[in-house]
Scaffold this motif. Structure first.
Motif, PDB file in Angstrom:
ATOM      1  N   CYS B   6       0.493  -1.304  -0.408  1.00 18.45           N
ATOM      2  CA  CYS B   6      -0.225   0.312   0.249  1.00 18.45           C
ATOM      3  C   CYS B   6       1.085   1.300   0.195  1.00 18.45           C
ATOM      4  O   CYS B   6       1.348   1.235   0.813  1.00 18.45           O
ATOM      5  CB  CYS B   6      -1.029  -0.365   1.477  1.00 18.45           C
ATOM      6  N   LYS B   8       0.307   5.899  -0.749  1.00 16.22           N
ATOM      7  CA  LYS B   8       0.140   6.932  -0.575  1.00 16.22           C
ATOM      8  C   LYS B   8       1.102   8.047  -1.970  1.00 16.22           C
ATOM      9  O   LYS B   8       2.202   8.483  -1.208  1.00 16.22           O
ATOM     10  CB  LYS B   8      -0.626   7.168   0.737  1.00 16.22           C
ATOM     11  N   GLU B  39       7.212   3.561   2.087  1.00 20.71           N
ATOM     12  CA  GLU B  39       6.611   2.597   1.336  1.00 20.71           C
ATOM     13  C   GLU B  39       7.760   2.652  -0.062  1.00 20.71           C
ATOM     14  O   GLU B  39       7.308   1.397  -0.496  1.00 20.71           O
ATOM     15  CB  GLU B  39       5.036   3.524   0.746  1.00 20.71           C
ATOM     16  N   LEU B  60      -1.084  -0.904  -4.282  1.00 18.92           N
ATOM     17  CA  LEU B  60      -2.506  -0.089  -4.056  1.00 18.92           C
ATOM     18  C   LEU B  60      -2.368   0.947  -3.365  1.00 18.92           C
ATOM     19  O   LEU B  60      -1.263   0.894  -2.908  1.00 18.92           O
ATOM     20  CB  LEU B  60      -3.515  -1.433  -3.226  1.00 18.92           C
ATOM     21  N   ILE B 101      -9.653   0.402   2.026  1.00 21.02           N
ATOM     22  CA  ILE B 101      -8.088  -0.183   2.130  1.00 21.02           C
ATOM     23  C   ILE B 101      -8.822  -1.986   2.157  1.00 21.02           C
ATOM     24  O   ILE B 101      -8.623  -2.304   1.191  1.00 21.02           O
ATOM     25  CB  ILE B 101      -6.716   0.518   2.398  1.00 21.02           C
ATOM     26  N   PHE B 120       3.549  -2.081   4.716  1.00 16.62           N
ATOM     27  CA  PHE B 120       2.435  -0.346   4.613  1.00 16.62           C
ATOM     28  C   PHE B 120       3.948  -0.134   5.032  1.00 16.62           C
ATOM     29  O   PHE B 120       4.906  -0.466   4.892  1.00 16.62           O
ATOM     30  CB  PHE B 120       2.188  -0.864   5.540  1.00 16.62           C
ATOM     31  N   GLY B 121       3.725   1.625   4.334  1.00 10.80           N
ATOM     32  CA  GLY B 121       4.712   2.215   5.157  1.00 10.80           C
ATOM     33  C   GLY B 121       4.549   2.448   6.698  1.00 10.80           C
ATOM     34  O   GLY B 121       3.464   1.940   7.405  1.00 10.80           O
ATOM     35  N   ASN B 122       5.248   3.005   7.086  1.00 10.86           N
ATOM     36  CA  ASN B 122       6.078   2.487   9.162  1.00 10.86           C
ATOM     37  C   ASN B 122       4.411   3.742   9.139  1.00 10.86           C
ATOM     38  O   ASN B 122       4.351   3.484   9.640  1.00 10.86           O
ATOM     39  CB  ASN B 122       6.851   3.030   9.678  1.00 10.86           C
ATOM     40  N   GLU B 123       5.236   5.072   8.530  1.00  6.42           N
ATOM     41  CA  GLU B 123       3.954   6.100   8.226  1.00  6.42           C
ATOM     42  C   GLU B 123       3.506   6.966   7.532  1.00  6.42           C
ATOM     43  O   GLU B 123       4.924   6.559   6.745  1.00  6.42           O
ATOM     44  CB  GLU B 123       4.112   6.989   9.847  1.00  6.42           C
ATOM     45  N   SER B 124       2.984   7.760   6.870  1.00  8.15           N
ATOM     46  CA  SER B 124       2.852   8.061   5.701  1.00  8.15           C
ATOM     47  C   SER B 124       3.813   9.402   5.948  1.00  8.15           C
ATOM     48  O   SER B 124       3.663   9.814   6.492  1.00  8.15           O
ATOM     49  CB  SER B 124       1.453   8.317   4.800  1.00  8.15           C
ATOM     50  N   CYS B 128       1.518  11.557   8.648  1.00  6.88           N
ATOM     51  CA  CYS B 128       2.060  10.473   9.778  1.00  6.88           C
ATOM     52  C   CYS B 128       1.035  10.444  10.332  1.00  6.88           C
ATOM     53  O   CYS B 128       1.378  10.455  12.073  1.00  6.88           O
ATOM     54  CB  CYS B 128       3.275  11.538  10.729  1.00  6.88           C
ATOM     55  N   GLY B 129       0.395   9.484  10.772  1.00  9.49           N
ATOM     56  CA  GLY B 129      -0.455   9.632  11.274  1.00  9.49           C
ATOM     57  C   GLY B 129      -0.696   8.257  12.434  1.00  9.49           C
ATOM     58  O   GLY B 129      -1.046   7.653  12.830  1.00  9.49           O
ATOM     59  N   TYR B 130       0.169   6.801  11.497  1.00  8.96           N
ATOM     60  CA  TYR B 130       0.928   5.286  12.550  1.00  8.96           C
ATOM     61  C   TYR B 130      -0.248   4.448  12.793  1.00  8.96           C
ATOM     62  O   TYR B 130       0.430   3.428  13.393  1.00  8.96           O
ATOM     63  CB  TYR B 130       1.779   6.024  13.192  1.00  8.96           C
ATOM     64  N   GLN B 131      -0.842   4.981  11.420  1.00  8.61           N
ATOM     65  CA  GLN B 131      -1.854   3.694  12.134  1.00  8.61           C
ATOM     66  C   GLN B 131      -2.867   3.174  10.644  1.00  8.61           C
ATOM     67  O   GLN B 131      -3.568   1.874  11.441  1.00  8.61           O
ATOM     68  CB  GLN B 131      -3.320   4.311  12.726  1.00  8.61           C
ATOM     69  N   VAL B 132      -2.516   3.335   9.587  1.00 11.60           N
ATOM     70  CA  VAL B 132      -3.593   3.070   8.443  1.00 11.60           C
ATOM     71  C   VAL B 132      -3.355   1.242   8.875  1.00 11.60           C
ATOM     72  O   VAL B 132      -4.332   0.362   8.638  1.00 11.60           O
ATOM     73  CB  VAL B 132      -3.417   3.150   7.665  1.00 11.60           C
ATOM     74  N   GLY B 133      -2.042   1.484   8.070  1.00  9.92           N
ATOM     75  CA  GLY B 133      -1.288  -0.465   8.255  1.00  9.92           C
ATOM     76  C   GLY B 133      -1.734  -1.559   9.659  1.00  9.92           C
ATOM     77  O   GLY B 133      -2.642  -2.312   9.168  1.00  9.92           O
TER      78      GLY B 133
HETATM   79  N1  LIG Z   1      -4.313   6.702   0.773  1.00 10.20           N
HETATM   80  C1  LIG Z   1      -3.556   5.600   0.877  1.00 10.20           C
HETATM   81  N2  LIG Z   1      -3.241   4.612  -0.126  1.00 10.20           N
HETATM   82  C2  LIG Z   1      -2.595   3.502   0.378  1.00 10.20           C
HETATM   83  N3  LIG Z   1      -2.006   2.976   1.485  1.00 10.20           N
HETATM   84  C3  LIG Z   1      -2.353   3.943   2.601  1.00 10.20           C
HETATM   85  C4  LIG Z   1      -2.533   5.693   2.163  1.00 10.20           C
HETATM   86  N4  LIG Z   1      -2.349   6.119   3.878  1.00 10.20           N
HETATM   87  C5  LIG Z   1      -2.170   5.473   4.206  1.00 10.20           C
HETATM   88  N5  LIG Z   1      -1.561   4.033   3.800  1.00 10.20           N
HETATM   89  C6  LIG Z   1      -0.678   2.899   3.981  1.00 10.20           C
HETATM   90  O1  LIG Z   1      -0.540   2.941   5.118  1.00 10.20           O
HETATM   91  C7  LIG Z   1       0.620   3.410   5.686  1.00 10.20           C
HETATM   92  C8  LIG Z   1       0.517   4.323   7.741  1.00 10.20           C
HETATM   93  O2  LIG Z   1      -0.309   5.390   6.936  1.00 10.20           O
HETATM   94  P1  LIG Z   1      -0.482   6.602   7.996  1.00 10.20           P
HETATM   95  O3  LIG Z   1      -1.326   6.078   8.875  1.00 10.20           O
HETATM   96  O4  LIG Z   1      -1.331   7.905   7.541  1.00 10.20           O
HETATM   97  O5  LIG Z   1       0.495   7.486   8.820  1.00 10.20           O
HETATM   98  C9  LIG Z   1       1.318   4.271   4.580  1.00 10.20           C
HETATM   99  O6  LIG Z   1       2.709   3.845   5.266  1.00 10.20           O
HETATM  100  C10 LIG Z   1       0.829   3.425   3.624  1.00 10.20           C
HETATM  101  O7  LIG Z   1       1.732   1.756   3.630  1.00 10.20           O
END
Ligand SMILES: Nc1ncnc2c1ncn2[C@@H]1O[C@H](COP(=O)(O)O)[C@@H](O)[C@H]1O
Ligand SMILES: Cc1cc2nc3c(=O)[nH]c(=O)nc-3n(C[C@H](O)[C@H](O)[C@H](O)COP(=O)(O)OP(=O)(O)OC[C@H]3O[C@@H](n4cnc5c(N)ncnc54)[C@H](O)[C@@H]3O)c2cc1C
Lengths: 328, 255
Positions: B6, B8, B39, B60, B101, B120-124, B128-133
């Motif tokens: 994933c 972004k 990412e 994705l 997702i 996933f990345g560690n944070e976007s 920088c939410g640190y939570q989507v994954g």
């Molecule tokens: N809009 C997005 N589309 C795809 N992957 C996302 C998206 N937003 C966040 N992610 C994945 O979730 C990780 C953590 O995102 P975050 O919680 O925003 O720091 C990112 O490094 C991406 O791998």
């Protein structure tokens, strides 16, 4: 009403970030007229009650389970979720560190609640009943976001080094409540299986002097004069992402948003332009000296001191001058 | 072995980040776009694992139609399939993003079978939410560990290396599993000629998904206070060396 501080620790040793968290939680609780409680995870953290008491927590919840003998993001997150379900605090706060973000995100996901990471400020008028307004760091700190957490229970992490730790002046010993959490196989898999301890010594993050090189250095070999200067100053060598991307140096040397945050007494940036993502990693340095051929480079305009010139000539000249003065 | 990554789309600001006058987003008028370095490394790690163990890499993204650009970049460095989850605003909150997702991944898996790994990345880089994954992994009922600085597969077990202040930690997750990757795990490759061609030809699957609006609401963005600086120029070229050493002495570096 309650503010719950989740205490980050490593095998029973409290992390420095936790002291800021305890202080922030107590301040917020006072502002709300709420109780300040703390949570430790794993029996190896039970002994932390004494120090936590000094920060003024009235109750300390000690989550127990045999799977909590070491760190595990899912087991910790689930433990927080269970304690939160049981105690219904208005705010849950932990540290803005790799582990802190991870366990708060885990707990938030399990509770299906929002979470705001790396908060720098909390609304001074928050009384526990409205949505909580926060200011949090985005872009690794290059940008700030004002946002609002709209949920009955607010989960947050506190950005590191934002709140100066302060013990409570007069405190009564906290009530300690052990709680057996219920953890099954689904959360005990992600668990530290093995660990190689770090050897002690100065690192990029802790060195008082950092001599750093960017794309302007030109090659891996051309870092030799920077190594030499760092050696004369008892410092370490850092670099920009352009350098790691080119394979000239290891990522462990990278300063910046996706590298290491540093705060040395002096940061000497050679051939680095000062892109915002690099700057956020270096801006906490007490002094910055930029060496750059471009007098308009961002790092030159932001640094306290600069030398305009070719680093390949300037850096060896500085080393030579140090040797001359110190008879080396 | 099939791996989904994933990514972004985010703006790539240079010397400073400017904000639009309504305070709602980064002013991207003169900016290029990229994905977070974490990412990029997740894509590279996936490609390396597939080179070693067989299988294919799918990327994705949830974002605007232009996010195709980031999917194509991933294809130019070794991914073979690309999925766009189009949204019409710039950004969804983390809960909504994770929900969408997870829904799309469940649909993809219904036809293709389960991905052994979802990265996933560690944070976007931007929010920088640190939570989507972490949220998506829980919805997919899979274990997840963040902060990976090493990732290999041994007998259907993901072996994850992670660095802490105390040392290097090893985690083992039975696949299917999710992992949050950090920059430094590898050195991402540059696109190859073949990759560039593939990226032009790849068909980008569009999957729509909705998600309930979450509880974290953006009010406005602002720039942190800038440190006033009055740069003192110590000199030009090697003649400045003496002034530099004066400064170092003054700062007590040689104590
Ligand atoms: N809009 C997005 N589309 C795809 N992957 C996302 C998206 N937003 C966040 N992610 C994945 O979730 C990780 C953590 O995102 P975050 O919680 O925003 O720091 C990112 O490094 C991406 O791998
Ligand atoms: C999400 C994201 C995260 C990022 N994270 C990081 C990070 O953690 N760390 C990081 O560093 N970057 C990071 N970057 C990359 C960042 O945007 C820049 O691309 C990078 O910092 C540029 O490195 P540089 O200054 O070495 O190179 P350049 O920008 O190319 O600058 C080179 C400088 O060297 C000077 N120069 C050239 N030759 C000489 C010479 N002979 N003598 C003296 N000066 C000379 C030039 O005038 C110029 O100022 C990130 C980017 C993104 C999008």
């Amino acid at each position: 009403m309650t503010v719950l501080a989740v205490v980050e620790h490593d095998r029973g040793i409290i992390t420095t970030a936790s002291f800021g968290v305890l202080t922030a939680a107590r301040n917020l609780a006072k502002q709300m007229g709420a109780k300040f409680e703390a949570l430790t995870i794993g029996a190896n953290a039970d002994a932390l009650s004494e120090v936590i008491s000094k920060y003024g927590a009235s109750t300390i919840h000690q989550a127990h389970h045999q799977a909590l003998i070491d760190f595990g993001p899912e087991a910790w997150g689930e433990s927080i979720a269970q304690v939160v379900r049981k105690t219904s605090p208005q705010v849950v706060i932990s540290s803005g560190t790799e582990r802190g973000h991870e366990i708060i995100a885990q707990a938030a996901a399990r509770l299906d609640l929002p979470a705001a990471m790396n908060c720098l400020e909390f609304d001074k008028d928050f009384n526990g009943t409205q949505p909580l307004k926060v200011v949090r760091a985005r872009w690794g700190g290059s940008l700030m976001e004002e946002s609002q957490i709209d949920a009955p229970i607010k989960l947050v992490t506190l950005a590191n080094h934002i709140v100066e730790p302060q013990e409570e002046l007069s405190t009564a010993p906290a009530t300690v409540l052990a709680i057996d959490v219920d953890l099954d196989d689904s959360v005990t898999q992600s668990f530290v299986q093995d660990r190689v301890e770090r050897v002690a010594g100065v690192t990029l993050a802790t060195s008082p002097v950092v001599v750093s090189g960017g794309r302007g250095v030109g090659s891996a070999e051309a870092f030799a004069p920077l190594e030499e200067l760092a050696g004369l100053l008892n410092g370490v060598v850092g670099c920009s992402r352009a350098v790691t991307n080119n394979g000239w140096r290891n990522h462990t040397d990278q300063v910046g948003q996706t590298g290491t945050r540093i705060a040395p007494d002096i940061y000497i940036a050679c051939g680095i332009s000062g892109a915002i993502q690099h700057w956020v990693g270096a801006m906490a340095s007490k002094n910055i000296l930029a060496i750059n051929i471009d007098a308009q480079a961002n790092i030159v305009t932001k640094a306290g001191y600069a030398v305009i010139g070719d680093l390949h000539v300037v850096v060896p000249a500085i080393s030579a001058e140090i040797r001359r003065r110190r008879n080396l | 072995m099939n791996i989904l990554v994933c990514v972004k789309r985010v703006p790539a600001p240079g010397a400073r980040i400017n904000i639009t006058s309504d305070g709602q987003q980064v002013d991207t008028a003169f900016l290029g776009f990229t994905v977070s370095p974490h990412e990029e490394c997740a894509v590279e790690q996936a490609v390396q694992l597939v080179e070693k163990h067989g299988g294919e890499v799918t990327v994705l993204t949830l974002g605007p139609a232009e996010a195709q650009e980031q999917l194509r970049t991933a294809v130019s460095t070794g991914a073979v399939k690309a999925v766009l989850v189009p949204i019409d605003t710039t950004d969804w909150d983390p809960q909504r993003t994770a929900q969408a997702i997870a829904t799309v991944i469940t649909e993809l898996e219904a036809t293709n079978g389960k991905y052994d790994l979802i990265l996933f990345g560690n944070e976007s880089a931007d929010s920088c939410g640190y939570q989507v994954g972490i949220r998506a992994a829980l919805k997919l009922d899979r274990p997840i560990v963040n902060g990976a600085k090493g990732l290999d597969i041994e007998n259907s077990v993901a072996v994850i290396r992670r660095e802490s202040d105390a040392g290097v930690e090893i985690y083992k997750l039975k696949t299917p599993a999710c992992v949050g990757v950090k920059e430094g795990i590898n050195l991402p490759r540059y696109p190859t000629m073949k990759g560039r061609l593939a990226s032009k030809k790849v068909e980008i699957t569009q999957s729509t998904a909705s998600g309930e609006v979450g509880g974290l609401k953006l009010i406005m963005l602002r720039r942190p206070p800038e440190r006033a600086s009055n740069t003192k120029i110590l000199g030009n070229g090697p003649e400045a060396a003496s002034a530099v050493v004066d400064l170092l002495e003054e700062l007590g570096v040689f104590k």
